[in-house]
Motif scaffolding. Structure first.
Motif, mmCIF file in Angstrom:
data_model
loop_
_atom_site.group_PDB
_atom_site.id
_atom_site.type_symbol
_atom_site.label_atom_id
_atom_site.label_comp_id
_atom_site.label_asym_id
_atom_site.label_seq_id
_atom_site.Cartn_x
_atom_site.Cartn_y
_atom_site.Cartn_z
ATOM 1 N N GLU A 258 37.653 36.594 27.013
ATOM 2 C CA GLU A 258 38.711 37.583 26.769
ATOM 3 C C GLU A 258 38.618 38.674 27.829
ATOM 4 N N PRO A 259 39.383 38.547 28.918
ATOM 5 C CA PRO A 259 39.381 39.619 29.925
ATOM 6 C C PRO A 259 40.180 40.810 29.428
ATOM 7 N N LEU A 260 39.831 41.983 29.919
ATOM 8 C CA LEU A 260 40.523 43.200 29.502
ATOM 9 C C LEU A 260 41.685 43.551 30.428
ATOM 10 N N GLY A 261 41.950 42.683 31.368
ATOM 11 C CA GLY A 261 43.071 42.877 32.276
ATOM 12 C C GLY A 261 43.469 41.534 32.855
ATOM 13 N N PRO A 262 44.529 41.487 33.615
ATOM 14 C CA PRO A 262 44.982 40.217 34.188
ATOM 15 C C PRO A 262 43.976 39.667 35.196
ATOM 16 N N ALA B 96 44.373 34.107 40.311
ATOM 17 C CA ALA B 96 44.031 32.684 40.343
ATOM 18 C C ALA B 96 42.621 32.487 40.876
ATOM 19 N N ARG B 97 42.230 33.285 41.860
ATOM 20 C CA ARG B 97 40.870 33.168 42.397
ATOM 21 C C ARG B 97 39.837 33.533 41.344
ATOM 22 N N ARG B 98 40.086 34.581 40.573
ATOM 23 C CA ARG B 98 39.154 34.975 39.522
ATOM 24 C C ARG B 98 39.050 33.874 38.457
ATOM 25 N N GLU B 99 40.161 33.236 38.141
ATOM 26 C CA GLU B 99 40.109 32.153 37.158
ATOM 27 C C GLU B 99 39.263 30.989 37.667
ATOM 28 N N ARG B 100 39.368 30.694 38.939
ATOM 29 C CA ARG B 100 38.528 29.634 39.506
ATOM 30 C C ARG B 100 37.061 30.021 39.453
ATOM 31 N N GLU B 101 36.760 31.264 39.789
ATOM 32 C CA GLU B 101 35.376 31.731 39.711
ATOM 33 C C GLU B 101 34.861 31.672 38.277
ATOM 34 N N ILE C 280 33.175 41.740 36.263
ATOM 35 C CA ILE C 280 34.005 41.529 37.441
ATOM 36 C C ILE C 280 33.670 42.635 38.433
ATOM 37 N N ASP C 281 33.212 42.226 39.605
ATOM 38 C CA ASP C 281 32.797 43.179 40.640
ATOM 39 C C ASP C 281 31.760 44.164 40.120
ATOM 40 N N GLY C 282 30.877 43.666 39.265
ATOM 41 C CA GLY C 282 29.725 44.459 38.853
ATOM 42 C C GLY C 282 29.917 45.341 37.644
ATOM 43 N N VAL C 283 31.110 45.392 37.051
ATOM 44 C CA VAL C 283 31.311 46.204 35.850
ATOM 45 C C VAL C 283 31.859 45.318 34.731
ATOM 46 N N VAL C 284 31.678 45.763 33.496
ATOM 47 C CA VAL C 284 32.132 44.987 32.342
ATOM 48 C C VAL C 284 33.649 45.015 32.288
ATOM 49 N N ALA C 285 34.225 43.810 32.215
ATOM 50 C CA ALA C 285 35.690 43.687 32.219
ATOM 51 C C ALA C 285 36.166 42.736 31.137
ATOM 52 N N GLY C 286 35.336 42.502 30.116
ATOM 53 C CA GLY C 286 35.731 41.621 29.032
ATOM 54 C C GLY C 286 34.527 41.111 28.277
#
Length: 388
Positions: free
Chosen positions: A345-349, A352-357, A323-329
């Motif tokens: 498995e994301p490491l944070g919430p 809605a836009r991120r879920e669509r992406e 996410i935005d170039g760094v590992v987030a899950g």
């Protein structure tokens, strides 16, 4: 934007790496598959499906069938032993560079005890035997072993090399060197059995030129980087890499910059960086080149990502959510007929836009793997372990 005088941030370095890896935007349709692999500096292919996906997510309309066609029909790719002695897909046009540079790399101590390793003379005999045996044919590992013993002697076939709860013949301790030197590469599978053959004969570049090009092209893809970062990518001696960088810096081939407050290097004159970071979500498979080669690792795997997405500090063991170039899950895929279930498995919430992406990225994964019914996205815990 030239940022040398102001210093380079993680965000700008990451943005440039993502752009040059075709991860900010995929390569346009009709871009040769070999060009994508060259931009990655090789696609790790210990797990062939992961290599196919690494390439597929970087190029518009490319599927695993296109990667296989480039490898076995067009021969624009070659499957062989590359950086770190691990299996890679490489651009066939660069074989002269790779075979010269990789054989010039100084590694650390031999990992095998004296009773297992080969002497320098024996290594030369085995490598010559491999090249002779594979010329014009494809052989399984057992057939190749018989041919090597016939050309060298019984000592080459002694089962002394520990591997996968058994003992392999002594000659296999240097099989990766045969691949790196251009004496061997992988051939098409014979049923479920791996085969080896000899790549097209070529004259390696002079080693000094090859090392210069290898460093500059690595820095183009993954810079700014330090000699230790470069050594880690190659599994080389850090002292050797420090000496190599010093020589290239003195010759004007590379130049020093400030990267997150520390000294690092880029190819000479290559100080242009994007205006800002790359935003958005990306899904990278096992052993993806970006997750392995981008350094320093603590900047790419911040906070909880270090514990969740690395295995004892080793990258490549888990598919990565960026996410935005760094590992987030992390994530995992499971094929069910023509449909692919992608569990993330994301490491944070997630917004809605991120879920669509994320749903769009899952569909890209399904398309690259030719899952005709598309992807089902599940957001939840990934229970599969490393290498699952």
């Amino acid at each position: 934007m030239t940022v040398k005088s102001k210093g380079i941030t993680r965000e700008l370095a990451g943005a440039r790496r993502l752009e040059r890896q075709f991860l900010a935007d995929p390569a346009p349709a009709a871009t040769p598959v070999a060009d994508v692999v060259a931009a990655m500096r090789g696609a790790h292919a210990q797990v062939m499906g992961a290599a196919e996906l690494s390439v597929g997510i970087r190029a518009t309309g490319v599927t695993r069938a296109d990667v296989r066609a480039a490898l076995w029909e067009e021969r624009s790719l070659i499957k062989t032993y590359g950086p770190r002695g691990t299996v890679h897909l490489l651009d066939s046009r660069e074989l002269r560079l790779w075979s010269a540079a990789l054989t010039a790399v100084r590694t650390g101590a031999d990992p095998f005890p004296p009773g297992v390793r080969l002497t320098g003379e024996q290594t030369g005999q085995v490598l010559a035997a491999i090249g002779e045996a594979l010329t014009g044919v494809c052989l399984t590992v057992d057939e190749l072993g018989e041919a090597i013993v016939a050309r060298t002697g019984p000592w080459a076939g002694e089962r002394v090399m520990p591997a996968f709860q058994e003992l392999w013949p002594r000659w296999r301790t240097v099989l990766h060197l045969a691949g790196q030197s251009g004496a061997a590469c992988f051939g098409p599978n014979r049923g479920r059995r791996t085969t080896y053959t000899r790549p097209p004969l070529c004259t390696p570049l002079p080693q000094e030129e090859a090392l210069r090009l290898l460093v500059r092209r690595h820095l183009h893809a993954y810079g700014p980087a330090t000699p230790r970062h470069f050594a880690k990518w190659l599994a080389a001696s850090p002292a050797w890499a420090i000496e190599l960088f010093a020589t290239l810096a003195a010759g004007g081939e590379i130049e020093e910059v400030v990267f997150e407050g520390t000294r690092a290097w880029v190819a000479a004159g290559d100080t242009e960086f994007p205006q800002g970071p790359v935003r958005g979500v990306r899904l990278l498979p096992y052993f993806d080149a970006y997750g392995i080669a981008a350094q320093p690792r603590e900047l790419l795997f911040p906070g909880r990502a270090r514990e969740r997405a690395l295995a004892r500090g080793q990258a490549g063991n888990y598919p990565l959510l960026l996410i935005d170039g760094v590992v987030a899950g992390v994530w995992h895929q499971r094929r069910r007929g023509r449909r692919l279930t992608v569990t993330v498995e994301p490491l944070g919430p997630l917004t809605a836009r991120r879920e669509r992406e994320l749903a769009e990225q899952a569909e890209r994964v399904a398309a690259a793997l030719e899952a005709g019914a598309g992807a089902e996205l599940v957001i939840g815990e990934v229970t599969a372990g490393a290498h699952a």
